[in-house]
Design a protein around this motif. Structure first.
Motif, PDB file in Angstrom:
ATOM      1  N   LEU A  11      52.422  12.266  46.334  1.00  0.00           N
ATOM      2  CA  LEU A  11      53.728  12.463  45.705  1.00  0.00           C
ATOM      3  C   LEU A  11      54.811  11.704  46.462  1.00  0.00           C
ATOM      4  O   LEU A  11      55.621  10.999  45.859  1.00  0.00           O
ATOM      5  CB  LEU A  11      54.066  13.956  45.658  1.00  0.00           C
ATOM      6  CG  LEU A  11      55.429  14.319  45.078  1.00  0.00           C
ATOM      7  CD1 LEU A  11      55.485  13.953  43.605  1.00  0.00           C
ATOM      8  CD2 LEU A  11      55.700  15.797  45.275  1.00  0.00           C
ATOM      9  N   VAL A  12      54.820  11.827  47.773  1.00  0.00           N
ATOM     10  CA  VAL A  12      55.835  11.144  48.565  1.00  0.00           C
ATOM     11  C   VAL A  12      55.659   9.633  48.475  1.00  0.00           C
ATOM     12  O   VAL A  12      56.624   8.885  48.339  1.00  0.00           O
ATOM     13  CB  VAL A  12      55.801  11.632  50.030  1.00  0.00           C
ATOM     14  CG1 VAL A  12      56.690  10.784  50.911  1.00  0.00           C
ATOM     15  CG2 VAL A  12      56.209  13.095  50.109  1.00  0.00           C
ATOM     16  N   ARG A  13      54.428   9.181  48.520  1.00  0.00           N
ATOM     17  CA  ARG A  13      54.158   7.745  48.460  1.00  0.00           C
ATOM     18  C   ARG A  13      54.571   7.155  47.103  1.00  0.00           C
ATOM     19  O   ARG A  13      55.216   6.114  47.037  1.00  0.00           O
ATOM     20  CB  ARG A  13      52.673   7.496  48.722  1.00  0.00           C
ATOM     21  CG  ARG A  13      52.271   6.025  48.744  1.00  0.00           C
ATOM     22  CD  ARG A  13      50.791   5.816  49.053  1.00  0.00           C
ATOM     23  NE  ARG A  13      49.921   6.538  48.123  1.00  0.00           N
ATOM     24  CZ  ARG A  13      49.156   7.579  48.455  1.00  0.00           C
ATOM     25  NH1 ARG A  13      49.126   8.023  49.695  1.00  0.00           N
ATOM     26  NH2 ARG A  13      48.401   8.190  47.553  1.00  0.00           N
ATOM     27  N   ASP A  14      54.226   7.838  46.029  1.00  0.00           N
ATOM     28  CA  ASP A  14      54.441   7.287  44.692  1.00  0.00           C
ATOM     29  C   ASP A  14      55.810   7.618  44.091  1.00  0.00           C
ATOM     30  O   ASP A  14      56.331   6.843  43.289  1.00  0.00           O
ATOM     31  CB  ASP A  14      53.354   7.782  43.729  1.00  0.00           C
ATOM     32  CG  ASP A  14      51.963   7.317  44.133  1.00  0.00           C
ATOM     33  OD1 ASP A  14      51.860   6.359  44.927  1.00  0.00           O
ATOM     34  OD2 ASP A  14      50.989   7.925  43.645  1.00  0.00           O
ATOM     35  N   ARG A  15      56.375   8.766  44.420  1.00  0.00           N
ATOM     36  CA  ARG A  15      57.568   9.232  43.702  1.00  0.00           C
ATOM     37  C   ARG A  15      58.774   9.525  44.597  1.00  0.00           C
ATOM     38  O   ARG A  15      59.764  10.082  44.137  1.00  0.00           O
ATOM     39  CB  ARG A  15      57.217  10.498  42.908  1.00  0.00           C
ATOM     40  CG  ARG A  15      56.101  10.320  41.890  1.00  0.00           C
ATOM     41  CD  ARG A  15      56.453   9.383  40.774  1.00  0.00           C
ATOM     42  NE  ARG A  15      57.555   9.971  40.017  1.00  0.00           N
ATOM     43  CZ  ARG A  15      58.359   9.303  39.217  1.00  0.00           C
ATOM     44  NH1 ARG A  15      58.193   8.022  39.034  1.00  0.00           N
ATOM     45  NH2 ARG A  15      59.331   9.900  38.576  1.00  0.00           N
ATOM     46  N   GLU A  16      58.704   9.149  45.862  1.00  0.00           N
ATOM     47  CA  GLU A  16      59.809   9.459  46.774  1.00  0.00           C
ATOM     48  C   GLU A  16      61.129   8.890  46.277  1.00  0.00           C
ATOM     49  O   GLU A  16      62.147   9.575  46.258  1.00  0.00           O
ATOM     50  CB  GLU A  16      59.507   8.927  48.175  1.00  0.00           C
ATOM     51  CG  GLU A  16      60.639   9.165  49.155  1.00  0.00           C
ATOM     52  CD  GLU A  16      60.375   8.571  50.520  1.00  0.00           C
ATOM     53  OE1 GLU A  16      60.972   9.079  51.470  1.00  0.00           O
ATOM     54  OE2 GLU A  16      59.590   7.608  50.622  1.00  0.00           O
ATOM     55  N   ARG A  17      61.127   7.654  45.866  1.00  0.00           N
ATOM     56  CA  ARG A  17      62.359   7.004  45.405  1.00  0.00           C
ATOM     57  C   ARG A  17      62.937   7.722  44.180  1.00  0.00           C
ATOM     58  O   ARG A  17      64.139   7.939  44.078  1.00  0.00           O
ATOM     59  CB  ARG A  17      62.068   5.544  45.099  1.00  0.00           C
ATOM     60  CG  ARG A  17      63.283   4.733  44.806  1.00  0.00           C
ATOM     61  CD  ARG A  17      62.894   3.266  44.623  1.00  0.00           C
ATOM     62  NE  ARG A  17      64.017   2.490  44.240  1.00  0.00           N
ATOM     63  CZ  ARG A  17      64.611   1.615  45.023  1.00  0.00           C
ATOM     64  NH1 ARG A  17      64.144   1.406  46.230  1.00  0.00           N
ATOM     65  NH2 ARG A  17      65.657   0.938  44.599  1.00  0.00           N
ATOM     66  N   ALA A  18      62.069   8.115  43.246  1.00  0.00           N
ATOM     67  CA  ALA A  18      62.537   8.832  42.050  1.00  0.00           C
ATOM     68  C   ALA A  18      63.102  10.199  42.422  1.00  0.00           C
ATOM     69  O   ALA A  18      64.121  10.630  41.867  1.00  0.00           O
ATOM     70  CB  ALA A  18      61.400   8.979  41.046  1.00  0.00           C
ATOM     71  N   LEU A  19      62.452  10.881  43.352  1.00  0.00           N
ATOM     72  CA  LEU A  19      62.935  12.193  43.778  1.00  0.00           C
ATOM     73  C   LEU A  19      64.278  12.071  44.494  1.00  0.00           C
ATOM     74  O   LEU A  19      65.181  12.892  44.288  1.00  0.00           O
ATOM     75  CB  LEU A  19      61.911  12.885  44.672  1.00  0.00           C
ATOM     76  CG  LEU A  19      60.621  13.323  43.982  1.00  0.00           C
ATOM     77  CD1 LEU A  19      59.601  13.806  45.002  1.00  0.00           C
ATOM     78  CD2 LEU A  19      60.899  14.401  42.949  1.00  0.00           C
TER      79      LEU A  19
END
Length: 181
Positions: A11-19
């Motif tokens: 989750l952090v690797r793939d969606r950190e920027r979106a979060l």
């Protein structure tokens, strides 16, 4: 990916920027947004959730972001009501004077109350329906409609008539749709 560590890492690797972008829309401050994401990750992964996928985890984290933000605002308001009892009044520079707003929208969002802001972000940036927002924030649908109505009214005063993504409907149409949900 049954281990929670693997799910969190993905989750952090793939969606950190979106979060982080989502948290920034909610609060309007980059540093606070980072803290919100961190706190939301801790809340999401601090207890076992069997069968948790990265998609479900992102939904949990997004909900935790808005919850942490609104809870922090409430806590701050309670402290402001009693802080004068613990220390003398300060007459210094405005602590928010150095905060930069990247766009007119962010500045306009900062004028909303936390619940209005959360409702507007969930409705128009997350594209949730009024019942989904009500469930997400633990509010009655009528309260969500009121927050959306008040928030859009305030945004229109600052930004002018608000149009949807297609550019063919004004905020009045969005308000009518919101009332109809």
């Amino acid at each position: 990916m049954s281990d929670w560590r693997d799910v969190m890492a993905q989750l952090v690797r793939d969606r950190e920027r979106a979060l982080l972008g989502y948290a920034y829309l909610v609060c309007g401050d980059r540093v606070v947004a980072q803290d919100l994401v961190q706190d939301a990750l801790v809340r999401t992964f601090s207890r076992p959730r069997p069968g948790l996928t990265s998609l479900k985890a992102e939904a949990y984290v997004r909900r935790a972001i808005t919850t942490v933000y609104v809870d922090g605002y409430r806590r701050e308001q309670r402290w402001r009501r009693v802080s004068h009892l613990f220390r003398p009044a300060e007459s210094g520079p405005d602590p928010l004077a150095g905060v930069e707003a990247g766009a007119d929208v962010i500045e306009a969002l900062s004028t909303l109350t936390p619940r209005e802001r959360a409702c507007v972000v969930l409705r128009y940036f997350d594209d949730l329906t009024v019942p989904a927002i009500a469930q997400h924030l633990g509010l009655a649908p009528g309260s969500v409609k009121r927050y959306l109505h008040d928030g859009l009214g305030r945004l229109e005063l600052l930004l002018g008539p608000v149009e949807d993504a297609r550019g063919d409907e004004t905020a009045d149409v969005m308000r009518r749709q919101t009332k109809g949900d």
